[in-house]
Each structure stands twice: as C-alpha cells, then as structure tokens.
Design an enzyme around this catalytic site. Structure first.
Site, PDB file in Angstrom:
ATOM      1  N   TYR A   1      52.346  28.870  50.151  1.00 47.36           N
ATOM      2  CA  TYR A   1      52.498  27.460  49.759  1.00 47.36           C
ATOM      3  C   TYR A   1      51.767  27.214  48.449  1.00 47.36           C
ATOM      4  O   TYR A   1      50.660  27.719  48.254  1.00 47.36           O
ATOM      5  CB  TYR A   1      51.922  26.540  50.841  1.00 47.36           C
ATOM      6  CG  TYR A   1      53.020  25.848  51.607  1.00 47.36           C
ATOM      7  CD1 TYR A   1      53.880  24.974  50.946  1.00 47.36           C
ATOM      8  CD2 TYR A   1      53.216  26.072  52.965  1.00 47.36           C
ATOM      9  CE1 TYR A   1      54.914  24.344  51.625  1.00 47.36           C
ATOM     10  CE2 TYR A   1      54.246  25.447  53.643  1.00 47.36           C
ATOM     11  CZ  TYR A   1      55.096  24.586  52.964  1.00 47.36           C
ATOM     12  OH  TYR A   1      56.119  23.973  53.625  1.00 47.36           O
TER      13      TYR A   1
ATOM     14  N   GLU B   1      52.053  23.823  46.441  1.00 47.35           N
ATOM     15  CA  GLU B   1      52.490  22.512  45.913  1.00 47.35           C
ATOM     16  C   GLU B   1      51.772  22.170  44.614  1.00 47.35           C
ATOM     17  O   GLU B   1      50.592  22.487  44.449  1.00 47.35           O
ATOM     18  CB  GLU B   1      52.231  21.416  46.955  1.00 47.35           C
ATOM     19  CG  GLU B   1      53.365  21.335  47.952  1.00 47.35           C
ATOM     20  CD  GLU B   1      53.108  20.344  49.065  1.00 47.35           C
ATOM     21  OE1 GLU B   1      52.195  19.522  48.951  1.00 47.35           O
ATOM     22  OE2 GLU B   1      53.843  20.426  50.072  1.00 47.35           O
TER      23      GLU B   1
ATOM     24  N   ASP C   1      74.156  19.895  31.918  1.00 43.10           N
ATOM     25  CA  ASP C   1      74.064  20.756  33.102  1.00 43.10           C
ATOM     26  C   ASP C   1      74.837  22.019  32.744  1.00 43.10           C
ATOM     27  O   ASP C   1      76.071  22.033  32.753  1.00 43.10           O
ATOM     28  CB  ASP C   1      74.696  20.023  34.298  1.00 43.10           C
ATOM     29  CG  ASP C   1      74.754  20.887  35.550  1.00 43.10           C
ATOM     30  OD1 ASP C   1      74.494  22.102  35.453  1.00 43.10           O
ATOM     31  OD2 ASP C   1      75.084  20.342  36.620  1.00 43.10           O
TER      32      ASP C   1
ATOM     33  N   THR D   1      71.494  26.150  37.075  1.00 37.46           N
ATOM     34  CA  THR D   1      71.228  26.985  38.239  1.00 37.46           C
ATOM     35  C   THR D   1      70.971  28.396  37.710  1.00 37.46           C
ATOM     36  O   THR D   1      71.199  28.683  36.530  1.00 37.46           O
ATOM     37  CB  THR D   1      72.411  27.020  39.230  1.00 37.46           C
ATOM     38  OG1 THR D   1      73.605  27.310  38.494  1.00 37.46           O
ATOM     39  CG2 THR D   1      72.564  25.713  39.964  1.00 37.46           C
TER      40      THR D   1
ATOM     41  N   LYS E   1      74.561  31.793  38.763  1.00 33.37           N
ATOM     42  CA  LYS E   1      75.965  31.915  38.365  1.00 33.37           C
ATOM     43  C   LYS E   1      76.058  32.992  37.287  1.00 33.37           C
ATOM     44  O   LYS E   1      75.770  34.139  37.579  1.00 33.37           O
ATOM     45  CB  LYS E   1      76.491  30.541  37.928  1.00 33.37           C
ATOM     46  CG  LYS E   1      76.473  29.514  39.080  1.00 33.37           C
ATOM     47  CD  LYS E   1      77.122  28.228  38.698  1.00 33.37           C
ATOM     48  CE  LYS E   1      77.249  27.271  39.858  1.00 33.37           C
ATOM     49  NZ  LYS E   1      76.019  26.524  40.159  1.00 33.37           N
TER      50      LYS E   1
ATOM     51  N   ARG F   1      69.551  32.360  43.946  1.00 33.00           N
ATOM     52  CA  ARG F   1      69.874  30.927  43.983  1.00 33.00           C
ATOM     53  C   ARG F   1      68.621  30.171  43.578  1.00 33.00           C
ATOM     54  O   ARG F   1      67.510  30.500  44.002  1.00 33.00           O
ATOM     55  CB  ARG F   1      70.300  30.524  45.388  1.00 33.00           C
ATOM     56  CG  ARG F   1      71.481  31.300  45.880  1.00 33.00           C
ATOM     57  CD  ARG F   1      72.093  30.653  47.086  1.00 33.00           C
ATOM     58  NE  ARG F   1      73.104  29.737  46.665  1.00 33.00           N
ATOM     59  CZ  ARG F   1      74.369  30.095  46.421  1.00 33.00           C
ATOM     60  NH1 ARG F   1      74.755  31.345  46.558  1.00 33.00           N
ATOM     61  NH2 ARG F   1      75.252  29.199  46.048  1.00 33.00           N
TER      62      ARG F   1
HETATM   63  N1  DSN Z   1      79.323  24.416  43.895  1.00 33.23           N
HETATM   64  C1  DSN Z   1      79.161  25.013  42.594  1.00 33.23           C
HETATM   65  C2  DSN Z   1      80.443  25.455  42.012  1.00 33.23           C
HETATM   66  O1  DSN Z   1      81.159  26.136  42.726  1.00 33.23           O
HETATM   67  O2  DSN Z   1      80.754  25.178  40.869  1.00 33.23           O
HETATM   68  C3  DSN Z   1      78.429  24.128  41.686  1.00 33.23           C
HETATM   69  O3  DSN Z   1      77.242  23.739  42.293  1.00 33.23           O
END
Ligand code: DSN
Length: 441
Positions: free
Chosen positions: A51, A53, A199, A225, A228, A234
């Site tokens: 932990y 925080e 984003d 994110t 990807k 993730r």
């Molecule tokens: N759910 C994702 C996508 O497939 O684009 C984005 O968060």
C-alpha cells in the site's frame, strides 16, 4: 504456472485455455496488444502487496522507500519516452476510464461544459456517454466528423466551441481511423479560453514511434492507457502542464483513488523502457503499414471503410451497405473463425448501440507477432469473405425478434462448414508466429 496449478487447478486451466485462444487466433481488436513476459513478471511480483497512498516521499504508509523509487523511475521514463520533459505525469490511474474522470474531477466543477467527439463518430464512453459518470456529472457538447469526408472538421469544432464556450475541449477516440491535429485543437481551446485535453490511449505507441503527430507540447492535459499500442500492462497515465499538477494529482488521490497499484506501475515502467528501444519505432511504423495494407485489401474486396481508409492502427468497416445493425454478425462469425474484432458504431449509425452497423479492426497485436504485408493480405481476404457471406442476414427492428435472430446466429455459426474452413486457415497462419508474453524466452 506450477504453483497456481497446485493451488487452483480450475483457474490455471482457464488461463491455459485463454493462452491457447490468443495463440491460435488473429487478435485484431484495435485496443488490444500483448504484454511481454518481462511486464507480466513485474505484474506478478511482490509489489502487488504494498500500500502506498499519496505520492513518493509523502505517503500515508510506512515501508514505501522501494515503491517510491519504482514510481519516480516510471514518471521519469514516461516524460522521456514521450518527449514531455516540461510536463508533470501522474502514473497512478488504474485505467483509462478513471484517468479521464480524474481529469474532469480535478479541474472542473460538476455541470461544467466539456466538448468531445460524438460517441457514434468514434468517441469513448468517458467522453460524455449519458450512462457514464462523465455524462451525468458534466454537460457534454459533441462535435462529430464531417458528413462528406468522415474526418474531423476543425472549422466546425471552432464554431461549436465559440457557441458553447466549454471549460475543456477533449480530443481523442476509441474508433477514429484518422490523424488528429493536436496543434489545431490547442489553438481552438486557446481562442475560447478552454483547457485542451487529448486522450491518446489508442495511438500512444504511434506517438512514441513518431508515426502520429504528438500532442506535446501543445495540449494542456494528455491521458493515455498503457495497454494498447504501447504494449504495456493495463493502466493509465495523465500528463499535464505544470500549472495543473496539483489539481490533477488531487483528482487522482484522494479524489478518485486510494492505494496505487505498485505492481502495475512497475509494469508500466518496463513497457516504457521497451518503448525506448529502437525496435519499438520499427514496430510502430509496421503497425501503420499493416493497417493500410489490410484496409486496402478490404476496399479492393468491395467493402466500405469509414473515411475511405486509415492513417493509424485501426479501421472501421461501414456495414450499412449491407443494411443496419450487421456488426454483430460480422463479429460473431469472425470470432468463430478465430479472428477477434469488435463491432462498432459508424458515423450517424442507423441502428442501436448494442447492435451497431460497423466493425472495428486493428493490427497492433498481430504486428507484435511479426506479421507483415503477406499475412495482412491473407487476413484481409478471409475477413472480407466472412463479412460478405454473413452480413446479408436481415436484422429485425423489433427488439425481441432482433435478440432471437442474434441468439440463433450465435448457435449456428459455430458449426458452419464455411466458418470451420476459414478457422483452419486462420489457425495455420497464426501457428507460424510467436506471441509476446507466451512464446518469448
Ligand atoms: N474499450 C476500449 C476500446 O476498445 O477502445 C477503450 O477503453
């Protein structure tokens, strides 16, 4: 997984099943990629137990000296890899959706106006979907793509911005196949006195690989994110100009989150180190090239693509040429042939969101297996064949009839001879390519 097998054979078996699925099929979901074994090791490490925080050197827990170093190193790498040395970066967001909400919560008051891309034109759930907290807590005003080009029209975005005077203008997408001009978005935001936000979750790896323009140093706030095109675990990060640092950090903790996931942050740090390698630049270039090849094959086969092509890692097949609501038939038929893709809305989709009229396809994952032009051509022909065979099925307007038709389709398609033949060809193609995180030594 010897220890896991001993403790929980059931879960171990399911993980083996998923491994097999990832190996045998073509992973063409535009938001997915494979994390390397090194990243998986960091994720599975004892950092999970800690932990911590708050932020490095000001935690609410003892024993944080090691994780402080992990988080600081991750931040340093993030700024370096993205060429964002003047920005602050918060690497604690659990994933993309919380990251976006943390920005809104940190910087705005409830009810403030945000401008973002229409969801059926490619925007994300957290860009103002009425069922999402974003849409409930803030007033979203949408911009869309131009009806003719199906691409962003910056004059129109400026016009809407002048009219609605947003506090924040967000660009970014979940299903838009074209380049975003971040400089223009930042300029528009400046004209109306709004904060600019991008984003870049989908195109993060392309930005690092310099095959998509960078939002740095133009955009005020950048969320991404990490799983990807970046190929990490993730997770998510928020970059911000220094003047927003305090508010962004507070928006994350204590605003929306408690203890950061230190194993996840370590995994992100590893992904960023991997992205610094020269090989990553080649990977990003190949992703764009492979996507173009695949898109060209689909168009040569007579399919229509939104905006007639792609500049990035994804394309959206417009299936309205077959009729409305056909995305689910394409997705399920391809899934039965071991090709993973996701149904998607098309601009001004005539159908309902759960049964949209398009199909989103991306090449980030298969490119990381080493697939190139030749494989994209084979895959494109197989995909086109399946779409043409099954998207002719009528989708009823009546909700109950619609559900019945889809249910029957899902049952029948698994035993369909044509699909079983395509599946064989897919398995043959996939078997030649190693999967990062499974086959890397
Ligand atoms: N759910 C994702 C996508 O497939 O684009 C984005 O968060």
């Amino acid at each position: 997984m010897a220890k896991l097998k001993k403790v929980d054979a059931e879960i171990a078996k399911l993980i083996e099943e998923e491994k097999k699925r990832q190996k045998e099929g073509l992973e063409l979901i535009a938001s997915e990629s494979y994390a390397s074994s090194a990243i998986l090791e960091a994720l599975g490490s004892v950092l999970n137990n800690k932990y911590a925080e708050n932020y490095p050197n000001k935690r609410y827990y003892g024993g944080c000296s090691v994780v402080d170093k992990v988080e600081t190193l991750c931040q340093k790498r993030a700024r370096d890899v993205y060429g964002a040395k003047d920005y602050h970066v918060n690497v604690q967001p659990y994933s993309g959706s919380p990251a976006n909400l943390e920005v809104y919560f940190g910087l705005l008051e409830f009810g403030d106006t945000i401008m973002a891309m229409r969801l059926d034109h490619g925007g994300h759930l957290t860009h103002g979907n009425p069922m999402n907290l974003s849409g409930k807590a803030y007033k979203f005003v949408a911009y869309g793509v131009d009806p003719k080009t199906e691409q962003l029209n910056y004059d129109e975005i400026l016009r809407i911005a002048k009219e609605c005077k947003p506090k924040l203008i967000l660009c970014g997408f979940t299903a838009y196949p074209r380049t975003i001009n971040f400089k223009k978005i930042a300029e528009i935001a400046k004209v109306v006195g709004a904060i600019s936000m991008a984003d870049i979750s989908h195109i993060s790896g392309l930005v690092i690989g310099k095959v998509h323009p960078s939002p740095f140093p133009y955009i005020d706030i950048v969320t991404t994110t990490t799983h990807k095109t970046l190929q990490g675990p993730r997770g998510a990060m928020i970059f911000c100009k220094q003047e927003f640092k305090e508010k962004i950090d507070k928006g994350v903790f204590p605003g929306m989150q408690g203890g950061p996931h230190m194993h996840q942050i370590a995994g992100i740090a590893v992904a960023l180190k991997q992205a610094k390698d020269k090989k990553f630049q080649k990977y990003a270039e190949l992703v764009v090239k492979n996507t173009k090849t695949l898109a060209d094959v689909l168009m040569q086969e007579g399919l229509k693509l939104v905006s007639n092509g792609t500049d990035n890692h994804l394309m959206v097949v417009d299936l309205t040429t077959f009729g409305k609501g056909r995305g689910v038939f394409a997705e399920k038929a391809l899934e039965s042939a071991c090709i993973s893709v996701s149904k998607s809305t098309t601009p001004n989709d005539p159908s309902v969101p759960y049964y949209p009229s398009g199909l989103r396809i991306g090449t980030a994952a298969v490119t990381s297996r080493g697939m190139k032009e030749k494989e994209m051509k084979i895959a494109g022909k197989l995909i086109a064949k399946v779409i043409k065979e099954f998207c002719t099925i009528e989708m009823p307007d009546d909700k109950e009839k619609r559900n019945e038709v889809v249910k029957k389709f899902k049952e029948d398609i698994k035993k369909n001879k044509f699909i079983l033949q395509v599946k064989k060809e897919v398995n043959k193609l996939s078997s030649k390519f190693p999967v990062p995180g499974i086959d890397d030594k």
